[in-house]
Design a protein around this motif. Structure first.
Motif, PDB file in Angstrom:
ATOM      1  N   LEU A   1       0.847  -1.203   0.000  1.00 45.54           N
ATOM      2  CA  LEU A   1       0.000   0.000   0.000  1.00 45.54           C
ATOM      3  C   LEU A   1       0.877   1.246   0.000  1.00 45.54           C
ATOM      4  CD1 LEU A   1      -2.771   1.359   0.190  1.00 45.54           C
ATOM      5  CD2 LEU A   1      -2.635   1.115   2.680  1.00 45.54           C
ATOM      6  N   ASN A   2       0.597   2.141  -0.934  1.00 46.97           N
ATOM      7  CA  ASN A   2       1.382   3.356  -1.075  1.00 46.97           C
ATOM      8  C   ASN A   2       0.544   4.384  -1.820  1.00 46.97           C
ATOM      9  OD1 ASN A   2       3.557   5.175  -1.198  1.00 46.97           O
ATOM     10  ND2 ASN A   2       5.036   3.551  -1.600  1.00 46.97           N
ATOM     11  N   ASP A   3       1.131   5.541  -2.047  1.00 48.21           N
ATOM     12  CA  ASP A   3       0.502   6.577  -2.850  1.00 48.21           C
ATOM     13  C   ASP A   3      -0.045   5.956  -4.134  1.00 48.21           C
ATOM     14  OD1 ASP A   3      -0.066   8.755  -4.497  1.00 48.21           O
ATOM     15  OD2 ASP A   3       2.037   9.258  -4.809  1.00 48.21           O
ATOM     16  N   SER A   4      -1.302   6.239  -4.461  1.00 52.86           N
ATOM     17  CA  SER A   4      -1.954   5.599  -5.608  1.00 52.86           C
ATOM     18  C   SER A   4      -1.212   5.859  -6.918  1.00 52.86           C
ATOM     19  CB  SER A   4      -3.402   6.091  -5.737  1.00 52.86           C
ATOM     20  OG  SER A   4      -3.445   7.486  -5.993  1.00 52.86           O
ATOM     21  N   LYS A   5      -0.497   6.982  -7.008  1.00 46.92           N
ATOM     22  CA  LYS A   5       0.229   7.303  -8.247  1.00 46.92           C
ATOM     23  C   LYS A   5       1.403   6.355  -8.462  1.00 46.92           C
ATOM     24  CE  LYS A   5       0.839  11.634  -7.008  1.00 46.92           C
ATOM     25  NZ  LYS A   5      -0.037  11.680  -5.818  1.00 46.92           N
TER      26      LYS A   5
ATOM     27  N   SER B   1       0.239   0.389  -9.968  1.00 42.99           N
ATOM     28  CA  SER B   1      -0.334   0.116 -11.288  1.00 42.99           C
ATOM     29  C   SER B   1      -1.859   0.164 -11.191  1.00 42.99           C
ATOM     30  CB  SER B   1       0.108  -1.265 -11.779  1.00 42.99           C
ATOM     31  OG  SER B   1      -0.493  -2.291 -10.987  1.00 42.99           O
ATOM     32  N   ARG B   2      -2.497   0.278 -12.329  1.00 47.08           N
ATOM     33  CA  ARG B   2      -3.969   0.311 -12.342  1.00 47.08           C
ATOM     34  C   ARG B   2      -4.537  -0.949 -11.697  1.00 47.08           C
ATOM     35  NH1 ARG B   2      -7.692  -1.969 -15.383  1.00 47.08           N
ATOM     36  NH2 ARG B   2      -6.133  -2.737 -16.866  1.00 47.08           N
ATOM     37  N   MET B   3      -3.947  -2.111 -12.006  1.00 48.81           N
ATOM     38  CA  MET B   3      -4.432  -3.363 -11.442  1.00 48.81           C
ATOM     39  C   MET B   3      -4.260  -3.385  -9.924  1.00 48.81           C
ATOM     40  SD  MET B   3      -3.411  -7.293 -12.470  1.00 48.81           S
ATOM     41  CE  MET B   3      -3.960  -7.003 -14.157  1.00 48.81           C
ATOM     42  N   GLN B   4      -3.112  -2.904  -9.437  1.00 57.26           N
ATOM     43  CA  GLN B   4      -2.882  -2.844  -7.989  1.00 57.26           C
ATOM     44  C   GLN B   4      -3.902  -1.919  -7.326  1.00 57.26           C
ATOM     45  OE1 GLN B   4       1.311  -1.625  -8.120  1.00 57.26           O
ATOM     46  NE2 GLN B   4       1.820  -3.396  -6.861  1.00 57.26           N
ATOM     47  N   ARG B   5      -4.134  -0.754  -7.929  1.00 55.95           N
ATOM     48  CA  ARG B   5      -5.095   0.184  -7.353  1.00 55.95           C
ATOM     49  C   ARG B   5      -6.475  -0.446  -7.231  1.00 55.95           C
ATOM     50  NH1 ARG B   5      -2.524   4.213 -10.646  1.00 55.95           N
ATOM     51  NH2 ARG B   5      -4.156   3.986 -12.225  1.00 55.95           N
ATOM     52  N   GLU B   6      -6.896  -1.136  -8.266  1.00 51.28           N
ATOM     53  CA  GLU B   6      -8.229  -1.726  -8.256  1.00 51.28           C
ATOM     54  C   GLU B   6      -8.331  -2.864  -7.247  1.00 51.28           C
ATOM     55  OE1 GLU B   6      -9.103  -2.640 -12.309  1.00 51.28           O
ATOM     56  OE2 GLU B   6      -9.447  -0.532 -12.845  1.00 51.28           O
ATOM     57  N   GLU B   7      -7.266  -3.661  -7.113  1.00 53.04           N
ATOM     58  CA  GLU B   7      -7.255  -4.728  -6.102  1.00 53.04           C
ATOM     59  C   GLU B   7      -7.280  -4.132  -4.698  1.00 53.04           C
ATOM     60  OE1 GLU B   7      -3.851  -7.105  -6.878  1.00 53.04           O
ATOM     61  OE2 GLU B   7      -4.703  -8.102  -8.644  1.00 53.04           O
ATOM     62  N   PHE B   8      -6.446  -3.114  -4.470  1.00 49.08           N
ATOM     63  CA  PHE B   8      -6.395  -2.474  -3.159  1.00 49.08           C
ATOM     64  C   PHE B   8      -7.725  -1.782  -2.846  1.00 49.08           C
ATOM     65  CE2 PHE B   8      -1.472  -1.824  -2.916  1.00 49.08           C
ATOM     66  CZ  PHE B   8      -1.319  -3.199  -2.946  1.00 49.08           C
TER      67      PHE B   8
ATOM     68  N   ALA C   1      -9.952   7.500  -3.611  1.00 45.74           N
ATOM     69  CA  ALA C   1     -10.275   8.706  -4.379  1.00 45.74           C
ATOM     70  C   ALA C   1      -9.929   8.528  -5.855  1.00 45.74           C
ATOM     71  CB  ALA C   1      -9.540   9.908  -3.803  1.00 45.74           C
ATOM     72  N   LYS C   2      -8.753   7.983  -6.125  1.00 45.70           N
ATOM     73  CA  LYS C   2      -8.299   7.818  -7.499  1.00 45.70           C
ATOM     74  C   LYS C   2      -9.186   6.853  -8.275  1.00 45.70           C
ATOM     75  CE  LYS C   2      -5.482   7.538 -11.107  1.00 45.70           C
ATOM     76  NZ  LYS C   2      -5.658   8.506 -12.224  1.00 45.70           N
ATOM     77  N   VAL C   3      -9.471   5.690  -7.711  1.00 46.41           N
ATOM     78  CA  VAL C   3     -10.278   4.690  -8.430  1.00 46.41           C
ATOM     79  C   VAL C   3     -11.718   5.187  -8.587  1.00 46.41           C
ATOM     80  CG1 VAL C   3     -11.171   2.329  -8.388  1.00 46.41           C
ATOM     81  CG2 VAL C   3      -8.803   2.787  -7.715  1.00 46.41           C
ATOM     82  N   THR C   4     -12.247   5.838  -7.559  1.00 48.49           N
ATOM     83  CA  THR C   4     -13.604   6.381  -7.665  1.00 48.49           C
ATOM     84  C   THR C   4     -13.689   7.385  -8.800  1.00 48.49           C
ATOM     85  OG1 THR C   4     -13.994   6.102  -5.291  1.00 48.49           O
ATOM     86  CG2 THR C   4     -15.417   7.649  -6.447  1.00 48.49           C
ATOM     87  N   ARG C   5     -12.715   8.276  -8.864  1.00 45.26           N
ATOM     88  CA  ARG C   5     -12.747   9.284  -9.932  1.00 45.26           C
ATOM     89  C   ARG C   5     -12.534   8.654 -11.303  1.00 45.26           C
ATOM     90  NH1 ARG C   5     -10.307  12.854 -13.185  1.00 45.26           N
ATOM     91  NH2 ARG C   5     -11.401  14.857 -13.324  1.00 45.26           N
ATOM     92  N   ASP C   6     -11.613   7.700 -11.409  1.00 46.70           N
ATOM     93  CA  ASP C   6     -11.390   7.017 -12.686  1.00 46.70           C
ATOM     94  C   ASP C   6     -12.677   6.355 -13.173  1.00 46.70           C
ATOM     95  OD1 ASP C   6      -8.775   7.791 -12.661  1.00 46.70           O
ATOM     96  OD2 ASP C   6      -7.935   5.795 -12.287  1.00 46.70           O
ATOM     97  N   ASN C   7     -13.440   5.773 -12.259  1.00 46.11           N
ATOM     98  CA  ASN C   7     -14.702   5.133 -12.637  1.00 46.11           C
ATOM     99  C   ASN C   7     -15.712   6.157 -13.142  1.00 46.11           C
ATOM    100  OD1 ASN C   7     -13.760   2.584 -11.989  1.00 46.11           O
ATOM    101  ND2 ASN C   7     -14.619   2.587  -9.934  1.00 46.11           N
ATOM    102  N   ILE C   8     -15.726   7.337 -12.536  1.00 39.17           N
ATOM    103  CA  ILE C   8     -16.614   8.405 -13.007  1.00 39.17           C
ATOM    104  C   ILE C   8     -16.233   8.813 -14.429  1.00 39.17           C
ATOM    105  CG2 ILE C   8     -17.244  10.836 -12.687  1.00 39.17           C
ATOM    106  CD1 ILE C   8     -16.985  10.342  -9.648  1.00 39.17           C
ATOM    107  N   MET C   9     -14.933   8.946 -14.674  1.00 40.88           N
ATOM    108  CA  MET C   9     -14.480   9.361 -16.005  1.00 40.88           C
ATOM    109  C   MET C   9     -14.740   8.267 -17.047  1.00 40.88           C
ATOM    110  SD  MET C   9     -13.753  12.368 -15.275  1.00 40.88           S
ATOM    111  CE  MET C   9     -13.296  12.894 -16.924  1.00 40.88           C
TER     112      MET C   9
END
Length: 255
Positions: free
Chosen positions: A103-107, A110-117, A198-206
């Motif tokens: 677990l670290n800064d979302s930036k 990877s996209r796959m790691q973010r979605e799993e986390f 925050a990052k994954v939620t916003r990516d899903n909105i976009m």
């Protein structure tokens, strides 16, 4: 009967080896087995490094708990810079003893790691999300909108926090103490967890906006001013989800 190298490889993949297991394998003269041992030891070193990093990123949470705080929320945002879409903030209260390797800064994920986390954090933690639309951003500016999104995120938690750790900002009108941390998403696991949500939620909105406005490639650029996005803006004009107070959207509308 002696195991083949392939059988040993499969055994290593399926099991956590004890020190005795490793010592036995080190006495195997086959190069393939010794290579597997070195690979396993490197894997253990990386795992240990991640554990140490996670422990270091728990320092602010430990300090808060030492002061008697129990419900410690990390807060972060996503989407301050894009030309389109909302700014999204999240507040996360992790349960005591929570551990999520890597677990670290979302930036930095990877996209796959973010979605799993994202899925893991959602199922185990108390999370709140605050969204401020592009229309609101145009009315009150992005700085105030970010603070408003953070406030909404904290207010949408199921529990009321007794301490808040915030990435590089302050949340207005909180009833509990807060601490602002520069680069907090790299220094606090609670803020790092909030950055993922925050990052994954916003990516899903976009992604949803992309379905309605595919020419702007929101699914890839998340509303940032990439070459393809700017070309679409010049050709088709602004959508109802563009921030008209931002350049070059403002100039495109006025031209």
């Amino acid at each position: 009967m002696k195991k083949t190298v392939q059988e040993i490889k499969q055994w290593i993949l399926e099991n956590d080896l004890s020190e005795a297991d490793l010592e036995n394998l080190k006495h195997d003269s086959r190069k393939g087995v010794l290579d597997l041992v070195r690979q396993y030891e490197r894997k253990l070193e990386k795992k240990k490094a991640k554990e140490i990093q996670y422990f270091e990123m728990m320092e602010f949470e430990r300090q808060a708990r030492a002061k008697g705080k129990v419900k410690i929320a990390g807060v972060d945002e996503a989407g301050r810079g894009p030309l389109a879409g909302p700014v999204v903030a999240s507040a996360v209260i992790l349960p005591e003893g929570f551990y999520l390797e890597g677990l670290n800064d979302s930036k930095q994920l990877s996209r796959m790691q973010r979605e799993e986390f994202y899925q893991t954090i959602r199922t185990q933690a108390d999370i709140g999300v605050g969204i401020v639309t592009n229309k609101e951003i145009d009315q009150i500016n992005i700085y105030q909108s970010t603070k408003l999104a953070m406030k909404r995120a904290v207010e949408s938690l199921d529990q009321e926090p007794d301490y808040v750790l915030v990435d590089a900002m302050e949340v207005n009108q909180l009833s509990c103490p807060q601490e602002s941390l520069i680069k907090g998403d790299e220094r606090s696991v609670s803020i790092a967890a909030a950055s993922v949500i925050a990052k994954v939620t916003r990516d899903n909105i976009m992604k949803e906006l992309h379905e309605f406005y595919p020419d702007y490639d929101f699914i890839s650029n998340q509303g940032y001013g990439t070459k393809n996005h700017l070309q679409a803006l010049d050709k088709f004009g602004a959508t109802p989800y563009h921030r008209v107070s931002f350049s070059p959207v403002k100039e495109q509308i006025l031209s």
